[in-house]
Design an enzyme around this catalytic site. Structure first.
Site, PDB file in Angstrom:
ATOM      1  N   SER A 148     -12.741 -12.797  -0.280  1.00 20.48           N
ATOM      2  CA  SER A 148     -12.418 -11.381  -0.327  1.00 20.48           C
ATOM      3  C   SER A 148     -13.663 -10.514  -0.233  1.00 20.48           C
ATOM      4  CB  SER A 148     -11.624 -11.065  -1.597  1.00 20.48           C
ATOM      5  OG  SER A 148     -11.153  -9.736  -1.612  1.00 20.48           O
ATOM      6  N   MET A 149     -13.917  -9.695  -1.259  1.00 18.72           N
ATOM      7  CA  MET A 149     -15.087  -8.820  -1.271  1.00 18.72           C
ATOM      8  C   MET A 149     -16.365  -9.637  -1.203  1.00 18.72           C
ATOM      9  SD  MET A 149     -15.895  -5.929  -4.096  1.00 18.72           S
ATOM     10  CE  MET A 149     -17.452  -5.067  -4.175  1.00 18.72           C
ATOM     11  N   ASP A 189      -1.906 -10.220   4.021  1.00 19.57           N
ATOM     12  CA  ASP A 189      -1.766 -11.300   3.045  1.00 19.57           C
ATOM     13  C   ASP A 189      -1.259 -10.798   1.692  1.00 19.57           C
ATOM     14  OD1 ASP A 189      -3.943  -9.988   1.950  1.00 19.57           O
ATOM     15  OD2 ASP A 189      -5.328 -11.692   2.075  1.00 19.57           O
ATOM     16  N   HIS A 213      -3.264 -13.261  -1.102  1.00 26.42           N
ATOM     17  CA  HIS A 213      -4.698 -12.963  -1.065  1.00 26.42           C
ATOM     18  C   HIS A 213      -5.508 -13.741  -2.102  1.00 26.42           C
ATOM     19  CE1 HIS A 213      -8.243 -10.591  -0.154  1.00 26.42           C
ATOM     20  NE2 HIS A 213      -8.388 -10.308  -1.430  1.00 26.42           N
TER      21      HIS A 213
END
Length: 593
Positions: free
Chosen positions: A209-210, A500, A551
């Site tokens: 992710s990030m 997602d 996610h």
């Protein structure tokens, strides 16, 4: 707390009921009677992928570094000021102790989690630091795993703390301050060099992710930081010499969140029932949420990138359905479109106009933080791209730097889920309602303090702009508006789209499927393999089971674990492109050139 956590898709189940009139008794009962639904990691799949790889005779080859996503890393209080000593070395983010503090010491918790809005560093008398070790992001709270399944399966093929490292970080900080305050990138560079020296093999990076995107990548940002002569001074060959492969897991490459900075809202707050929304507003108001979000410069890295060039205009966007009624390019729309646009603001806004409008309604210190840490445009000029390699404000934007390093042998794997309906508020398509003007002490110095409806009699004239806090127009997501008959459907003021469940498909896959295939952003011609995992959850299992591609839950999926173990054990060449969406078609509609 659930609303705040769910902004980053930690979809926790309903907490057991608490009778707060008997706080101590109820809290003890809560801790000692955790329901089975929280024990997500015991569904019979523990170590299964690792066992399968071990039977093939595969074993640890490359050292592995795991980089968590936003809010995944636990945070601890290190403050020794008298008012915080009771919390010394206790988690203020992550673990059941966090829930206790939020419930019974709300103001203290907010003070601990806030950063100084001017410096972006520690405010006076508080000090919070990232937890250390694999446990820092293995689980979020007891039973709610994050990296736990991946660590389990890597352990089966001979990984341990000698060749496996989890790189936690304080996700509230901007990239620059991560190094300035914590020396994060220096420590990560030294760790990677040490792992390679010890194991005699180049390192594999897996980032979620990030963490997968320049902090929006805690790692791709490292590429640029390490190579820069003014920062890591590792030289242009450092990545080629030290990194074997990079696995981006559900990477938010182009955008994730914006709405929280404007109104302190998110999907989970606007879709609450009226009673829950009332309680939330009394306990943790929109203004308090705004103030907290705006102090976290790290979250601002998820601002939309590329503008109308990437995301489209009021009539067309790359991922619009052929019979769409409202283009996804319309980032923000208003229920009441009668106000004039004499200040360059149209009734409905594309990404370019929306970004400017949102910033105009934030404090000047937030605007300055954005300007000194981030950049969100698209750059096509080759000379300018090369120059941007030395500008740290550009490194978190894949569209403004020669994003990938010159490392011909590096392999990049983009892995993300598809098939879960995704609310698009976090990057675009919110329906807002405009309220009256009010004095906002949190917005002192904000450039948006100007009247755009003169003569309406609602008190929007402020002749003392330099002496008093400016006027700010309240705005909020119009949660009363739902229309599931249009395309795309709108639910509680939020347009729904592909992705997602948390991140929009364009942000997940456009750079992997098309952008990074171009020499402009990939000068070494690094091989990019894109793997889309279809979302096929089992409804009877709380987090979806082996084939979920949500996610966060994707971290426990069989498909992702196989990919990570294959790359780590040296058989990454077995992995091939796998597309289940129309991302290639969407990406080709973007005006890259």
């Amino acid at each position: 707390m659930s609303a705040l956590v769910n902004e980053y898709d930690f979809n926790l189940p309903q907490l057991p009921g608490l009778d707060l009139s008997r706080v101590e008794t109820e809290w003890s009962r809560f801790r000692s009677n955790i329901p089975e639904i929280w024990k997500f990691n015991n569904d019979g799949r523990e170590f299964q992928v690792g066992d399968e790889m071990k039977l093939r005779g595969l074993s640890a080859k490359h050292p592995v570094v795991l980089i968590p996503g936003v809010v995944s890393t636990g945070l601890e209080s290190w403050s020794t000021s008298p008012s915080f000593r009771a919390f010394f070395r206790e988690k203020v983010w992550g673990g059941f102790n966090m829930i206790s503090q939020v419930t019974f010491n709300r103001d203290m918790w907010i003070s601990a989690m806030m950063l100084d809005p001017i410096t972006g560093l520690d405010p006076p008398y508080t000090k919070v630091r990232a937890a250390e070790g694999i446990d820092a992001a293995s689980t979020f709270i007891q039973g709610y795993w994050i990296w736990h399944a991946i660590v389990e399966n890597l352990a089966v093929v001979n990984y341990d703390t000698n060749n496996l490292y989890l790189a936690p970080y304080d996700w509230r900080l901007s990239y620059y301050n991560l190094e300035e305050r914590d020396g994060y990138f220096s420590k990560l560079k030294n760790t990677i060099e040490s792992l390679k020296g010890r194991q005699k093999e180049k390192v594999v990076i897996a980032a979620h992710s990030m963490g997968a995107t320049g902090r929006l990548t805690c790692f791709i940002y490292v590429f640029k930081w390490v190579e820069s002569p003014e920062h890591g001074a590792g030289g242009p060959d450092w990545v080629e010499n030290h990194i074997a492969a990079y696995i981006s897991i559900a990477g938010t490459h182009l955008v994730k969140a914006m709405a929280a900075f404007l109104s302190g809202e998110m999907k989970d707050t606007v879709q609450m029932n009226p009673a829950g929304a009332y309680v939330l507003e009394q306990f943790f108001s929109r203004k308090e949420r705004q103030k907290l979000f705006r102090s976290w410069a790290g979250s601002a890295s998820m601002w939309i990138k590329g503008g109308d060039t990437i995301w489209g205009n009021l009539t067309h966007a790359p991922d619009d359905d052929y019979n769409t009624m409202h283009s996804h390019g319309e980032l923000i729309s208003f229920r009441n479109q009668s106000f004039p646009d004499g200040n360059g603001i149209s009734a409905n806004m594309t990404s370019n106009a929306a970004g400017t409008w949102i910033l105009q309604h934030t404090p000047s210190h937030f605007q300055k933080m954005i300007a000194t840490n981030y950049s969100f445009d698209i750059e096509r000029n080759e000379i300018a791209l090369k120059k941007n390699d030395l500008d740290h404000t550009k490194w978190s934007n894949p569209l403004e730097v020669r994003r990938l390093p010159y490392a011909p042998s590096l392999k990049i794997y983009c892995v993300y889920g598809h098939g879960k309906e995704t609310e698009v508020t976090k990057l675009r398509s919110s329906r807002y309602t405009l309220g009256k003007y009010e004095r906002d002490v949190t917005a002192e110095g904000g450039t948006g303090a100007r009247c755009i409806e003169p003569g309406t009699g609602d008190g929007c004239i402020n002749p003392y702009l330099d002496l008093k806090p400016p006027l700010s127009r309240t705005s909020w997501i119009d949660s009363s508006y739902t229309n599931e008959t249009v395309i795309p459907k709108v639910r509680n003021g939020v347009k729904m789209g592909e992705g997602d469940g948390t991140v929009n498909l364009l942000s997940l896959g456009a750079m992997c499927a098309e952008g990074w295939k171009r020499p402009r952003w990939n000068p070494a011609g690094i091989k990019i393999t894109t793997i889309e995992l279809p979302h096929q959850p089992i409804t009877s299992i709380p987090r979806g089971g082996a084939n979920t591609s949500d996610h966060v839950d994707i971290l426990g999926s069989t498909g992702l674990n196989k990919i990570i173990l294959k790359v780590a054990t040296g058989v990454g060449d077995e992995i091939e492109d796998n597309y289940v969406s129309n991302i290639r078609e969407y990406a080709q509609k973007i005006r890259w050139d």
